[in-house]
Motif scaffolding. Sequence first.
Motif, mmCIF file in Angstrom:
data_model
loop_
_atom_site.group_PDB
_atom_site.id
_atom_site.type_symbol
_atom_site.label_atom_id
_atom_site.label_comp_id
_atom_site.label_asym_id
_atom_site.label_seq_id
_atom_site.Cartn_x
_atom_site.Cartn_y
_atom_site.Cartn_z
ATOM 1 N N THR A 106 0.823 -1.181 -0.038
ATOM 2 C CA THR A 106 0.137 -0.080 -0.065
ATOM 3 C C THR A 106 1.037 1.287 -0.061
ATOM 4 O O THR A 106 0.364 2.331 0.629
ATOM 5 C CB THR A 106 -0.873 -0.035 1.211
ATOM 6 O OG1 THR A 106 -0.319 -0.150 2.483
ATOM 7 C CG2 THR A 106 -2.053 -1.065 1.223
ATOM 8 N N GLU B 41 -10.032 3.649 0.195
ATOM 9 C CA GLU B 41 -9.389 2.917 -0.989
ATOM 10 C C GLU B 41 -8.169 1.998 -0.134
ATOM 11 O O GLU B 41 -8.297 0.901 -0.317
ATOM 12 C CB GLU B 41 -8.670 3.605 -2.097
ATOM 13 C CG GLU B 41 -9.855 4.148 -3.097
ATOM 14 C CD GLU B 41 -9.162 4.978 -4.073
ATOM 15 O OE1 GLU B 41 -8.074 4.756 -4.281
ATOM 16 O OE2 GLU B 41 -9.843 5.569 -4.963
ATOM 17 N N CYS B 42 -7.592 2.632 0.701
ATOM 18 C CA CYS B 42 -6.296 2.158 1.515
ATOM 19 C C CYS B 42 -6.930 0.852 2.279
ATOM 20 O O CYS B 42 -6.374 -0.329 2.487
ATOM 21 C CB CYS B 42 -5.628 3.013 2.286
ATOM 22 S SG CYS B 42 -4.322 2.456 3.136
ATOM 23 N N ASP C 231 -9.786 -0.699 1.835
ATOM 24 C CA ASP C 231 -10.157 -2.009 0.873
ATOM 25 C C ASP C 231 -8.881 -2.640 0.567
ATOM 26 O O ASP C 231 -8.977 -3.884 0.480
ATOM 27 C CB ASP C 231 -10.910 -1.302 -0.221
ATOM 28 C CG ASP C 231 -12.033 -0.838 0.131
ATOM 29 O OD1 ASP C 231 -12.639 -1.142 0.931
ATOM 30 O OD2 ASP C 231 -12.924 -0.054 -0.711
ATOM 31 N N GLU C 232 -7.951 -2.028 0.190
ATOM 32 C CA GLU C 232 -6.627 -2.473 -0.181
ATOM 33 C C GLU C 232 -6.065 -3.754 0.879
ATOM 34 O O GLU C 232 -5.718 -4.726 0.805
ATOM 35 C CB GLU C 232 -5.612 -1.662 -0.474
ATOM 36 C CG GLU C 232 -5.577 -1.035 -1.999
ATOM 37 C CD GLU C 232 -5.553 -1.776 -3.028
ATOM 38 O OE1 GLU C 232 -4.764 -2.866 -3.209
ATOM 39 O OE2 GLU C 232 -6.397 -1.709 -4.014
#
Length: 387
Positions: free
Chosen positions: A78, A368-369, A371-372
């Motif tokens: 990430t 988003e992070c 989710d990653e």
Amino acid sequence: MTADICVMVPTIRNHECMRSYFQNARDHGFDLDRLFVVLITEDFCDTDAMEQMLDEEGVDGAVYDGTAREAWFENHGTSEYSHLIPEASHAQTSFGLLYMWANDYEYGVFIDDDTLPHEDADFFGTHMSNLAFEGEIETVSSDEQWVNVLYQNEDEHGLYPRGYPYAAMDETVATEATQVNDVVASQGLWTNVPDLDAVRILMDGDLQGQAQTRTSGADFGDDFVAAEGQYLTVCSMNLAFRREVIPAFYQLPMDDNEWDVGRFDDIWSGVFLKRACDVLGKQIYNGDPLCEHNKAPRSTFSDLTNEVHGLELNEHVWEIVDEAGADADSYAEVFDAIATAMADGDFSDWENGAFLNYCGEFMLDWLECLDELDAAATEQVPATADD
């Protein structure tokens, strides 16, 4: 016992304060094996001494300076989101949230390194009891849609905490009993040095950043919640919460930005969290356990420099938030609605309004992070063989 509480401490001055919290746990019979402590610091600090302190206390934990944080992002695939954590800022507590999310701790606790627990109260145990609380409690509201967390003795000390909008002062307060059954955050309040902004400290006649008016246990009464649709300041110096709130609890990128806005990371994240709680039917519990806030002397004007660029924005952020996410079904959905409103809004009428657009983009990156990190965790789970 397996650790289920991630304790996050931003520190560059006084990691030794944690010894008092560990001793408090021992004195009250709280199982230290439940804790994993993440000390969030800088490359110029003595990380070896921090690790040694944890070893001597027999408490599991890890120390993350800037270099270690970069390595953590790389190891989790990430790195493109490392910008979410500002340099040399209290908002680095967001790294603790990512660590907690990736490691699936059930509870989180924020502690500032200029605080100490009250010896007569079970610090960790009280926070855990608050998060499990179900029953009748005082609910507070005002005609300004804001609750002063110091309202119980405001007639005597006249204090409003850092982040409380100036336009919402001189409010009329109403209280009543309510039933609570889903607490997701526990905000412990503070004695000694009150958590005020620089303007209010100057008005209190103090040039050393501390305020001359002090608080004691006598200034606080029964624990309380803010009513639905009401906002309050959430200070991260003494705070426990459930893992589920992390998507809506990003500590914003303060200090390290072109507008020089600082000191509103926990305040605005608290506004986001309160909106999510109202939409989802959750509560933020306020009161005990108190901590002793021993803010070090520093120039009040230095704090004012950090705060002044965001003072006008602070008068309006909650109004944006209050219009977003009404139909959402999760913390992430509420936060996404708030983030989109901020990223896409036109705030040119306010000083440094473009900073809100900047924050909105970071907030979308935050989701988003997460989710990653979820996707990476799923990939690491071995597939179950077919029967």
